[in-house]
Design a protein around this motif. Structure first.
Motif, short mmCIF file in Angstrom:
data_model
loop_
_atom_site.label_atom_id
_atom_site.label_comp_id
_atom_site.label_asym_id
_atom_site.label_seq_id
_atom_site.Cartn_x
_atom_site.Cartn_y
_atom_site.Cartn_z
N LYS A 43 35.99 90.69 3.77
CA LYS A 43 35.64 91.97 3.32
C LYS A 43 36.76 92.74 3.84
O LYS A 43 37.38 92.91 4.93
CB LYS A 43 34.34 92.41 4.06
N ARG A 44 37.43 93.61 2.60
CA ARG A 44 38.36 94.51 3.13
C ARG A 44 38.01 95.90 2.96
O ARG A 44 37.16 96.08 2.07
CB ARG A 44 39.63 94.44 2.20
N ARG A 62 25.38 92.09 6.73
CA ARG A 62 25.16 92.91 5.73
C ARG A 62 25.64 92.36 4.41
O ARG A 62 24.99 92.51 3.34
CB ARG A 62 25.77 94.37 5.82
N MET A 63 26.75 91.55 4.38
CA MET A 63 27.21 90.73 3.08
C MET A 63 26.31 89.78 2.82
O MET A 63 25.78 89.68 1.61
CB MET A 63 28.46 90.14 3.15
N LEU A 64 25.67 89.11 3.81
CA LEU A 64 24.59 87.99 3.90
C LEU A 64 23.49 88.44 3.00
O LEU A 64 22.67 87.92 2.42
CB LEU A 64 24.20 87.22 5.32
N ALA A 95 29.04 94.57 -0.64
CA ALA A 95 29.53 93.53 -1.55
C ALA A 95 30.71 92.81 -1.26
O ALA A 95 31.79 93.61 -0.45
CB ALA A 95 29.94 94.22 -2.85
N PRO A 96 30.93 91.58 -0.72
CA PRO A 96 32.07 90.97 -0.34
C PRO A 96 33.31 91.02 -1.29
O PRO A 96 33.13 91.12 -2.56
CB PRO A 96 31.71 89.47 -0.21
N THR A 97 34.46 91.22 -0.63
CA THR A 97 35.82 91.21 -1.50
C THR A 97 35.95 89.95 -2.06
O THR A 97 36.26 89.75 -3.36
CB THR A 97 36.92 91.76 -0.67
#
Lengths: 299, 250
Positions: A11-12, A47-49, A54-56
């Motif tokens: 994540k960026r 939070r991505m899990l 939203a993951p990069t």
């Protein structure tokens, strides 16, 4: 069997890489500590899990599917994120009722989970009057509504008093004893060392190590911590029997790779007085600090 | 989807804000009726009470809920971010289009549900008051029916706009301030600088639809204003859904 799988997760935020190509697995039925210093990317990863961020790049799945693909997410996964997820003017029971209605869960669960977390008496109160510890318990109650097989907690001990931490620890252990999976994040290894089977350690968004707690403990040098008024004499006696000892202070030392029996026998043989002696299995916190500072750096 | 909508109604019912707004809405009705009646005719500058314009301006009190419903719409969405409840909402319903959709539907129904009692209340106050001034109102006439229908439509459409604004401006206070600045300052300024644009603005279209206020510039016909306001509502709703689906909830 794998319950949670994180693959190449990145994540960026602008120029900042919060999570950097992170991969790890959580076995079904295990309690896993997700550890790292503050700002190392734990919350962003969780939070991505949970489909909130939203993951990069990369993927995170629970029981093989992404959170957003789960048909009845609350029945599979319970999550406790920060403790401020409540409308202050809403009663605790109503907060849980709303979640039940939206998730299609019987509203009778509300009183069950309130009892389970010890909030049965205050369910009718508005959340704004709740202490931090009560909010954490209410968050946990919400996570338990769907009787999920996976529980994900982000720094659940933050703001809890020692009694609350103790309660939480017992709760998580009994939860895992029923064959369920727990992923719990913390910036303190000692906080979860009594609870977890496995650890995933990250720093600066990167994986430092994933192992069982037992393997991690073995990586720390075992030894015997000794306090004696004749420390130099004891050190010589130990050296004569090929036991290496490090002097730690005027009257304290640590004998490496040995046992209390051996040190005791050598001391008796040399006529050295011993005030205090402890088998020093490992110091997880020291090891944790070493791992997260040397390998990843702190932000 | 039904469950998500029911949950939205339960959220509204379990905070005091909602009841406060509903009561305030009802309290505005007698005030608006009184203002319209007092300013009617030659002395007040409004249309005479026995004309259809006069009747329209009195009964426009029925749309007094539109501003409150706009606020409710904003709070229903932006409040989720303000109190961080968006996290648990999206954990239960990860498909955010369903969440925003449920909020749009629930808020619209609240708008309709509020506009009905305000309509009844407007009539209950206006009819005897007008009768005392020797103006008879046929409560069952198409004229009255259309005025009240317009009030209900405007109130419902403001719910869509509110949820849309609350999605686009996630800071609840900023969203409320932005809307008030637009209604009280920006729109009036635009109207005075570019009168020909005025009729296409949402606030002016609302006036044209409901008969609230008596602007001096050209208005769209009520049906056209209704369609325009509907287009605004849908545009805000669609933009809100798009925005909420894409944003990270951190």
């Amino acid at each position: 069997m794998t319950s949670i799988e994180v693959q190449g997760l990145t994540k960026r935020f602008g120029d900042v890489v919060a999570v950097d190509n992170l991969s790890f697995e959580v076995a079904r039925g295990s309690v896993t500590g997700f550890l790292g210093p503050n700002g190392s990317g734990k919350t962003t990863t969780l939070r991505m899990l949970l489909g909130l961020v939203a993951p990069t790049a990369g993927s995170a799945t629970i029981a093989g599917s992404s959170y957003r693909q789960l048909a009845d997410p609350l029945r599979h996964v319970g999550a406790v994120l920060e403790s401020t997820n409540f409308h202050p003017g809403r009663r605790a029971r109503d907060h849980l009722r709303v979640l039940c209605v939206a998730a299609g869960i019987a509203v009778s669960r509300v009183d069950e989970v309130l009892r389970e977390v010890g909030l049965a008496d205050v369910g009718a109160r508005r959340v704004k009057g709740f202490s931090l510890g009560m909010r954490q318990r209410l968050g946990l109650a919400a996570a338990l509504l769907g009787e999920p097989e996976v529980l994900i907690l982000d720094e659940p001990a933050n703001g809890l008093d020692p009694e609350g931490v103790h309660w939480l620890r017992r709760f998580l252990c009994s939860y895992a004893d029923r064959g369920r999976t727990v992923l719990v994040s913390s910036h303190l290894l000692a906080e979860v060392a009594q609870t977890v089977d496995d650890v995933v350690i990250i720093a600066a968004g990167r994986l430092i190590t994933q192992s069982s707690l037992a393997d991690l403990a073995n990586r720390a040098t075992p030894g015997v911590w000794v306090r004696s008024p004749q420390a130099p004499a004891l050190r010589e006696a130990l050296a004569a029997r090929d036991v290496v000892a490090e002097v730690k202070g005027a009257d304290t030392m640590v004998a490496l790779a040995t046992t209390t029996d051996t040190v005791g026998l050598i001391a008796a043989g040399a006529g050295v007085v011993i005030y205090e002696m402890t088998a020093r299995r490992f110091d997880l916190e020291e090891l944790f600090l070493e791992l997260t500072t040397t390998a990843g750096g702190i932000r | 989807m039904n469950e998500v909508i029911r949950a939205e109604f339960l959220k509204l019912r379990t905070t005091r804000m909602f009841y406060g707004n509903a009561l305030a809405t009802l309290a505005f009705v007698p005030l608006f009726v009184a203002i319209a009646i007092q300013t009617a005719g030659d002395d007040g500058g409004g249309a005479a009470l026995d004309t259809s314009e006069g009747l329209r301006s009195v009964l426009s009190a029925a749309s007094s809920g539109s501003l409150m419903v706009l606020m409710i719409g904003i709070m229903v969405m932006a409040g989720e971010f303000r109190h961080n409840t968006a996290t648990s909402t999206f954990l239960v319903t990860p498909d955010r289009r369903r969440v925003v959709g449920a909020k749009l539907i629930a808020s619209t129904l609240v708008g309709v549900g509020l506009a009905m009692p305000t309509s009844v209340l407007s009539l209950a106050i206006a009819v005897p008051w007008l009768a005392a001034k020797d103006v008879t109102v046929d409560v069952l006439s198409a004229e009255v029916g259309l005025i009240l229908l317009a009030a209900i439509a405007a109130t419902a459409l403001y719910a869509l706009i509110g949820v849309g604004v609350g999605s686009l401006i996630r800071n609840q206070t900023a969203a409320v301030v932005a809307v008030l600045v637009w209604i009280l300052v920006a729109e009036n300024a635009l109207v005075s600088f570019m009168p020909e644009v005025g009729r296409w603005l949402p606030g002016v279209a609302t006036d044209a639809l409901t008969g609230l206020g008596t602007p001096s510039y050209g208005l769209l016909p009520a049906w056209g204003a209704g369609l325009l306001l509907g287009a605004y509502g849908l545009a805000f709703a669609a933009a809100g859904i798009r925005f909420v689906v894409r944003r990270d909830v951190a």
